[in-house]
Write a protein that holds these residues in place. Structure first.
Motif, PDB file in Angstrom:
ATOM      1  N   ALA A   3       0.820  -1.495  -0.563  1.00  0.00           N
ATOM      2  CA  ALA A   3      -0.236  -0.226  -0.143  1.00  0.00           C
ATOM      3  C   ALA A   3       0.994   1.043   0.142  1.00  0.00           C
ATOM      4  N   VAL A   4       1.730   1.044   0.327  1.00  0.00           N
ATOM      5  CA  VAL A   4       2.760   2.590   1.051  1.00  0.00           C
ATOM      6  C   VAL A   4       3.388   2.971  -0.561  1.00  0.00           C
ATOM      7  N   ARG A   5       4.224   1.599  -1.133  1.00  0.00           N
ATOM      8  CA  ARG A   5       4.135   1.518  -1.967  1.00  0.00           C
ATOM      9  C   ARG A   5       3.766   2.366  -3.346  1.00  0.00           C
ATOM     10  N   MET A   6       2.572   2.110  -3.410  1.00  0.00           N
ATOM     11  CA  MET A   6       1.573   2.353  -4.502  1.00  0.00           C
ATOM     12  C   MET A   6       1.016   3.706  -3.994  1.00  0.00           C
ATOM     13  N   PHE A  55       8.865   4.897   4.262  1.00  0.00           N
ATOM     14  CA  PHE A  55       8.611   4.196   5.470  1.00  0.00           C
ATOM     15  C   PHE A  55       8.289   2.507   4.061  1.00  0.00           C
ATOM     16  N   TYR A  56       8.649   2.466   3.094  1.00  0.00           N
ATOM     17  CA  TYR A  56       8.601   1.598   3.073  1.00  0.00           C
ATOM     18  C   TYR A  56       9.617   0.513   3.080  1.00  0.00           C
ATOM     19  N   ASP A  57      10.868   1.554   2.862  1.00  0.00           N
ATOM     20  CA  ASP A  57      12.435   0.989   3.220  1.00  0.00           C
ATOM     21  C   ASP A  57      12.302   0.090   4.860  1.00  0.00           C
ATOM     22  N   LEU A  80      10.280  -0.830   6.363  1.00  0.00           N
ATOM     23  CA  LEU A  80       9.036  -1.905   6.171  1.00  0.00           C
ATOM     24  C   LEU A  80       9.497  -3.213   5.803  1.00  0.00           C
ATOM     25  N   GLY A  81      10.127  -2.759   4.794  1.00  0.00           N
ATOM     26  CA  GLY A  81      10.961  -4.136   4.231  1.00  0.00           C
ATOM     27  C   GLY A  81      11.603  -4.821   5.391  1.00  0.00           C
ATOM     28  N   LYS A  82      12.919  -4.074   5.716  1.00  0.00           N
ATOM     29  CA  LYS A  82      13.494  -3.936   6.563  1.00  0.00           C
ATOM     30  C   LYS A  82      12.840  -5.569   7.831  1.00  0.00           C
ATOM     31  N   THR A  83      11.667  -4.324   8.306  1.00  0.00           N
ATOM     32  CA  THR A  83      11.388  -5.453   8.807  1.00  0.00           C
ATOM     33  C   THR A  83      10.276  -6.830   8.652  1.00  0.00           C
ATOM     34  N   THR A  84       9.951  -7.147   7.893  1.00  0.00           N
ATOM     35  CA  THR A  84       9.183  -7.982   6.542  1.00  0.00           C
ATOM     36  C   THR A  84       9.952  -9.477   7.325  1.00  0.00           C
ATOM     37  N   ASP A  85      11.517  -8.862   6.402  1.00  0.00           N
ATOM     38  CA  ASP A  85      12.609  -9.508   6.275  1.00  0.00           C
ATOM     39  C   ASP A  85      12.670 -10.831   8.404  1.00  0.00           C
ATOM     40  N   ASP A  86      12.857  -8.926   9.048  1.00  0.00           N
ATOM     41  CA  ASP A  86      12.923  -9.687  10.571  1.00  0.00           C
ATOM     42  C   ASP A  86      12.459 -10.346  11.099  1.00  0.00           C
ATOM     43  N   ILE A  87      10.594 -10.276  10.905  1.00  0.00           N
ATOM     44  CA  ILE A  87       9.662 -11.194  11.203  1.00  0.00           C
ATOM     45  C   ILE A  87       9.638 -12.773   9.937  1.00  0.00           C
ATOM     46  N   ALA A  88      10.018 -12.837   9.438  1.00  0.00           N
ATOM     47  CA  ALA A  88       9.526 -14.151   8.387  1.00  0.00           C
ATOM     48  C   ALA A  88      10.990 -14.630   8.859  1.00  0.00           C
TER      49      ALA A  88
END
Length: 160
Positions: free
Chosen positions: A36-39, A59-61, A63-71
């Motif tokens: 959504a942020v990318r859009m 913001f999306y940069d 969030l991208g790091k955060t998704t990696d940490d979560i996964a």
């Protein structure tokens, strides 16, 4: 819930199961918010264009790091991250992002709603993982909660 893979991580099986479930739900929602942020970043127009374009990019940069940490935390606990496009579409708890938005403040309002929604589910996940005995996952989610709250504050400042 898929079967957990063997790991030497000594966290209890119930804690792992609870944490992997929370992590996967959070991963799905965080990837959806990232998209959504990318859009918004790609389609924003108006007098605040450059400021919002840069804000959304940051913001999306993050969030991208955060998704990696979560996964990666999910894998550490023996889980399999649910990060496919199909999993995101089927599992997100975030409202669909309007594809026709271009106005800068309309994007800000739409993102503020989604940041607030994710922050609420992340806080519930902190409680769930903490109660299950997984302080490390609760800590990871606490960091995400702080990030979401800060970004929500920045969005809401534009709407004041």
């Amino acid at each position: 819930m898929a079967k957990l893979h063997k790991t030497r991580n000594d966290l209890g099986a119930n804690a792992k199961k609870a944490s992997v479930e929370v992590l996967n739900a959070t991963l799905v929602d965080t990837i959806d918010l990232t998209n959504a942020v990318r859009m918004a970043h790609w389609t924003v127009k108006g007098p605040q264009f450059i400021g919002l374009h840069e804000l959304f990019g940051g913001f999306y940069d993050a969030l991208g790091k955060t998704t990696d940490d979560i996964a990666e935390r999910c894998v550490q606990l023996g889980g399999t991250p649910e990060g496919t496009t199909q999993a995101i579409g089927a599992g997100t708890r975030i409202a669909p992002y309007p594809a026709d938005l271009t106005d800068g403040l309309a994007h800000v309002a739409a993102l503020a709603e989604r940041y607030a929604a994710l922050a609420a589910t992340v806080r519930a996940g902190i409680d769930t993982t903490d109660e299950a005995g997984d302080a490390d996952t609760a800590d990871l989610l606490t960091g995400l909660s702080r990030q979401l709250d800060k970004n929500l504050w920045m969005l809401e400042a534009h709407l004041a």
